[in-house]
Design an enzyme around this catalytic site. Structure first.
Site, PDB file in Angstrom:
ATOM      1  N   ASP A 196      87.931  26.572  48.483  1.00 35.71           N
ATOM      2  CA  ASP A 196      87.207  27.519  49.329  1.00 35.71           C
ATOM      3  C   ASP A 196      86.571  28.623  48.483  1.00 35.71           C
ATOM      4  O   ASP A 196      86.148  28.378  47.359  1.00 35.71           O
ATOM      5  CB  ASP A 196      88.187  28.105  50.355  1.00 35.71           C
ATOM      6  CG  ASP A 196      87.541  28.414  51.679  1.00 35.71           C
ATOM      7  OD1 ASP A 196      86.757  29.377  51.734  1.00 35.71           O
ATOM      8  OD2 ASP A 196      87.825  27.719  52.665  1.00 35.71           O
TER       9      ASP A 196
ATOM     10  N   SER B 210      85.702  25.951  60.216  1.00 36.29           N
ATOM     11  CA  SER B 210      86.522  26.400  59.086  1.00 36.29           C
ATOM     12  C   SER B 210      87.896  26.855  59.537  1.00 36.29           C
ATOM     13  O   SER B 210      88.877  26.747  58.801  1.00 36.29           O
ATOM     14  CB  SER B 210      85.846  27.584  58.373  1.00 36.29           C
ATOM     15  OG  SER B 210      84.931  27.152  57.410  1.00 36.29           O
TER      16      SER B 210
ATOM     17  N   HIS C  64      86.800  34.504  53.174  1.00 41.11           N
ATOM     18  CA  HIS C  64      86.958  33.274  53.950  1.00 41.11           C
ATOM     19  C   HIS C  64      88.183  32.459  53.536  1.00 41.11           C
ATOM     20  O   HIS C  64      88.976  32.019  54.376  1.00 41.11           O
ATOM     21  CB  HIS C  64      85.686  32.437  53.789  1.00 41.11           C
ATOM     22  CG  HIS C  64      85.639  31.198  54.591  1.00 41.11           C
ATOM     23  ND1 HIS C  64      86.111  29.988  54.132  1.00 41.11           N
ATOM     24  CD2 HIS C  64      85.146  30.957  55.839  1.00 41.11           C
ATOM     25  CE1 HIS C  64      85.920  29.060  55.050  1.00 41.11           C
ATOM     26  NE2 HIS C  64      85.335  29.625  56.090  1.00 41.11           N
TER      27      HIS C  64
END
Length: 804
Positions: free
Chosen positions: A178, A526, A222
């Protein structure tokens, strides 16, 4: 005219030059495949590609039962790199791969890419496409308004019950591929050891998120949010709170990265001993044969459960993107948790009622209902940007906000909350409806463009009041943004499963040195993917001897099918997969059926009677023999035109696996074009029922514009071009380029466009004659382009043509 994200296919072919006397027939060599953009190979700019070798990677060779060594792979790479130096002199090798993928990444001029395809030993060349984090919106949660109860999604899928059963993911390692991970966050620090993973952006062993002061672009959070959903264990708990984490930073500043780093991270995660990997990232390329998808397939075959987001390009079909297109990895769609629905009336103090008034979103039921019985002043804050609130007093008032300016609805509501507003009214800036968005920072009412403009015109002179009433509960639903399948060419159902992905609360770095660790609610596939990765960790702890396909089957076989509240029917297979995962049901499964879904593929309507044979297997994981009844249920009535034959009864001994044959006989002549969904229903004598979604396609009308093409020599410099257009085309064009006898493509030798047609109503294979007598003697390559609506397919035909 720009044709983006297309697949250029150069397949196996041979060409025989006209023999004279005893001169031998010349065979033109086989060319490799190129998956990329025709426009790119017309350019002299440096671009990056991924070169795949025919020499199999370590894992591919293992799968095929062949011996392979890194020494042999290195020798093969070096030989091809040497040829690259001759045929593509601008080439510069970057990353090299040998474990999950065989090849290397290469910086090269676009115009030299076709020359790579002529090098013996090159299997395929892929573009180094951009991958981004599959997240849509973000709501930062202030700590004084935060409580652990806000983490609803893990308990909803049954994680809390799994914890009580003793299954917390302990001893299982999950790789987070990620934007990096803030391993210092107090809810995550327990999950990391001395080795944290790897940073492929900066090429070091510190996979931390991009900081706020990085001169290259925006900070990121994220990956930390994703990691928290998997394994947070502090103020909030992830699905597998005792799992071990490894972080791999492949998405840099701003949350974007490229194929070469994603493939490298998959390879390293496997070598580092990960049991599960999560990739909450993607692109818009619907193809199963991209480098990243291939790497994931091999990782799965080596025993690493690969989980990936399905993408946020829904709700249309064919919107799934790589790596969600992987044949083997578990692709995950996003759901919205059940929520209460309210009606709303908005009335201004001059007695006007605004009939379009609806509730868009709210932080809690209590906050929404607290709007009742009061009069509120309105404050016009334009589009709701931070600057629009500057110098305005909104304490105890309602922010009147226009949709638009590229500002997300949640951001508008968040700014209203920061300014002290009691609520917000967001009105449309175009005709049409706006989406419902649960979890907004202040109670938010939405109006149409007409009602909003009418209220704006007198905002300084009136107050407003609300009448909000409970109207019911909407169950778990598929998020509109969640990408849908099927996958191009493989016709596979995607996603495989779904999981919560809207308003998911998890860990984030704040990038504030005085208070560095925080929490936020995000939405996107996600957020759904790490729920499944965490569930996989829980299943592996409970069943350490399970293989990857056991884990995948348990999650798919026990998922709960969801109902579309609009139609009242079960969502299509390509919308939800097998349904929303349920951790406890997966833990308690008594049988495992693989594959969890399957597609019978594509059938031509004009072909009439056709037969397709496949196979599935039943694994009995109990300690006693079980009998299973098998039947097929079709969701669409087609009378006797479709018949599925399989064993009606199967006995499987304890711990054994039994293969079951399935055949579908279909007469398409009397069937409408479209999708035909069904379910194989397997019922054990203990009462356990497993539904295996199936699908087949008859002349599917919304398939990509062109899926097959070629050129046939007719003699006397006459040629026939053909293309398969499932639904016709708005534009069909044929371009001619110069070549040599070896098939080298010369983008600067553009000859012309002898065929350009519009409004092609023909469907299926179409044929067009090409007269080559106007061309000078020599060799040529033919490019064919088709456009249908907003879809474009552009291919370079495999066949080389010679003008004599």
């Amino acid at each position: 005219m720009v044709f983006a994200a297309v697949v250029l296919i150069l397949s196996t072919f041979s060409f025989s030059a006209q023999a004279t006397g005893n001169q031998p027939t010349k065979e033109v060599q086989q060319l490799a495949k190129y998956f990329g953009d025709i426009q790119e190979i017309k350019s002299s700019k440096i671009t990056t590609v991924i070169v795949e070798l025919e020499e199999p990677s370590m894992l591919e060779a293992k799968e095929k039962g062949k011996k392979q060594t890194k020494k042999k792979l290195k020798k093969a790479r070096n030989a091809i790199k040497a040829e690259v130096g001759k045929k593509a002199k601008s080439g510069k090798v970057n990353r090299e791969y040998d474990h999950v993928f065989s090849g290397f990444s290469l910086d090269v001029k676009g115009s030299e890419i076709p020359n790579l395809l002529t090098i013996p030993g090159v299997k395929a060349v892929y573009p180094n496409v951009e991958y981004t984090a599959t997240t849509l919106e973000e709501i930062i949660i202030e700590k004084d308004a935060y409580s652990p109860e806000m983490m609803h999604s893990a308990p909803f899928i049954g994680s809390d019950t799994a914890w009580e059963m003793g299954y917390t993911g302990e001893g299982v390692t999950v790789a987070i591929i990620d934007t990096g991970v803030d391993y210092t966050h107090p809810d995550l620090a327990h999950a990391f050891g001395d080795y944290k993973g790897w940073d492929f952006v900066d090429n070091d062993n510190d996979p931390q998120e991009t900081p706020a002061d990085d001169p290259r672009g925006e900070s990121t959070a994220h990956g930390t949010h994703v990691a928290g959903t998997v394994a947070a264990n502090g103020l909030i708990k992830g699905v597998a709170p005792d799992a071990t984490l490894l972080g791999y930073r492949v998405l840099g500043p701003g949350g974007s990265g490229s194929t070469e780093n994603v493939v490298a991270a998959i390879e390293r995660a496997v070598l580092d001993g990960a049991d599960v990997m999560n990739l909450s990232l993607g692109n818009s390329l619907n193809n199963a044969d991209w480098a990243t998808s291939i790497a994931l397939d091999h990782a799965m075959a080596d025993g690493v459960v690969a989980v990936t987001s399905n993408g946020n390009a829904g709700p249309d079909n064919w919107t799934v993107g790589s790596p969600g297109t992987s044949r083997e990895a578990i692709s995950v769609g996003a759901t919205m948790l059940p929520y209460n629905v309210y009606t709303a009336e908005t009335t201004s103090s001059d007695g006007v009622s605004y009939n379009s008034s609806e509730v868009q979103g709210f932080p809690s039921d209590e906050a929404l209902l607290a709007l009742n019985g009061k009069e509120y002043e309105l404050v016009d804050v334009g589009f709701g940007a931070p600057a629009d609130f500057a110098g305005k007093d909104l304490t105890g008032k309602i922010a009147l906000i226009s949709r638009g300016a590229g500002i997300a609805f949640v951001d508008k509501a968040t700014e209203a909350a920061k300014a002290g507003a009691e609520g917000a009214i967001i009105y449309n800036n175009v005709e049409g409806v706006m989406p419902i968005i649960p979890g907004m920072a202040v109670p938010t009412i939405m109006l149409t463009q007409a009602d909003g403009q009418a209220l704006l015109a007198k905002a300084d002179d009136v107050t407003v009041s609300f009448n909000i009433e409970f109207a019911g509960v909407v169950g778990e639903t598929i998020a509109d943004f969640s990408s849908r399948g099927p996958v191009v060419d493989t016709w596979m159902i995607k996603p495989d499963v779904s999981a919560p992905g809207v308003n998911i609360t998890s860990t984030v770095p704040t990038h504030n040195p005085e208070d560095p660790h925080g929490y936020a609610a995000y939405q996107g596939t996600s957020m759904a993917s790490p729920h499944v990765a965490g569930a996989a960790a829980v299943l592996l702890q409970a069943n350490p001897n399970w293989g990857v396909y056991d884990v995948k089957a348990a999650l798919m076989n026990t998922a709960e099918k969801l109902i579309d509240p609009v139609t009242g029917k079960v969502y299509p297979h390509n919308t939800q997969g097998t349904g929303s995962i349920r951790v406890v049901d997966a833990l308690e499964a008594k049988s495992l059926v693989t594959p969890g879904t399957y597609s019978f593929g594509y059938f031509e309507k004009k072909a009439g009677l056709q037969v397709e044979r496949q196979q599935f297997s039943i694994k009995n994981i109990t300690k006693k023999a079980q009998k299973y009844s098998v039947k097929f249920e079709l969701n669409k009535e087609v009378s006797s035109e479709l018949r599925v034959v399989t064993s009606s009864s199967v006995k499987v001994n304890p711990g054994a696996t039994q293969a079951v044959n399935v055949s579908v006989a279909i007469n398409t002549k009397n069937m409408d074009a479209g999708y035909y969904e069904g379910n194989l229903v397997i019922t054990s004598d203990s009462g356990e029922v497993t539904n295996v979604p199936t699908i087949l396609f008859v002349d599917e009308p919304d398939y990509p514009p062109m899926t097959d093409l070629g050129v046939t020599a007719l003699g006397n410099n006459q040629f026939e071009t053909y293309a398969y257009l499932p639904g016709g085309a708005d534009i069909l064009a044929v371009e001619i380029y110069g070549s040599d006898a070896n098939g080298t493509f010369f983008p600067d030798r553009y000859v012309g466009m002898p065929i350009f047609e519009t409004n092609i109503t023909e469907k299926g294979y179409i044929y067009r004659n090409l007269d080559g007598n106007s061309l000078p003697k020599g060799y040529y390559r033919v490019a064919i382009i088709a456009m249908k609506g907003d879809r474009t397919s552009a291919y370079l035909a495999a066949e080389l043509i010679e003008i004599k």
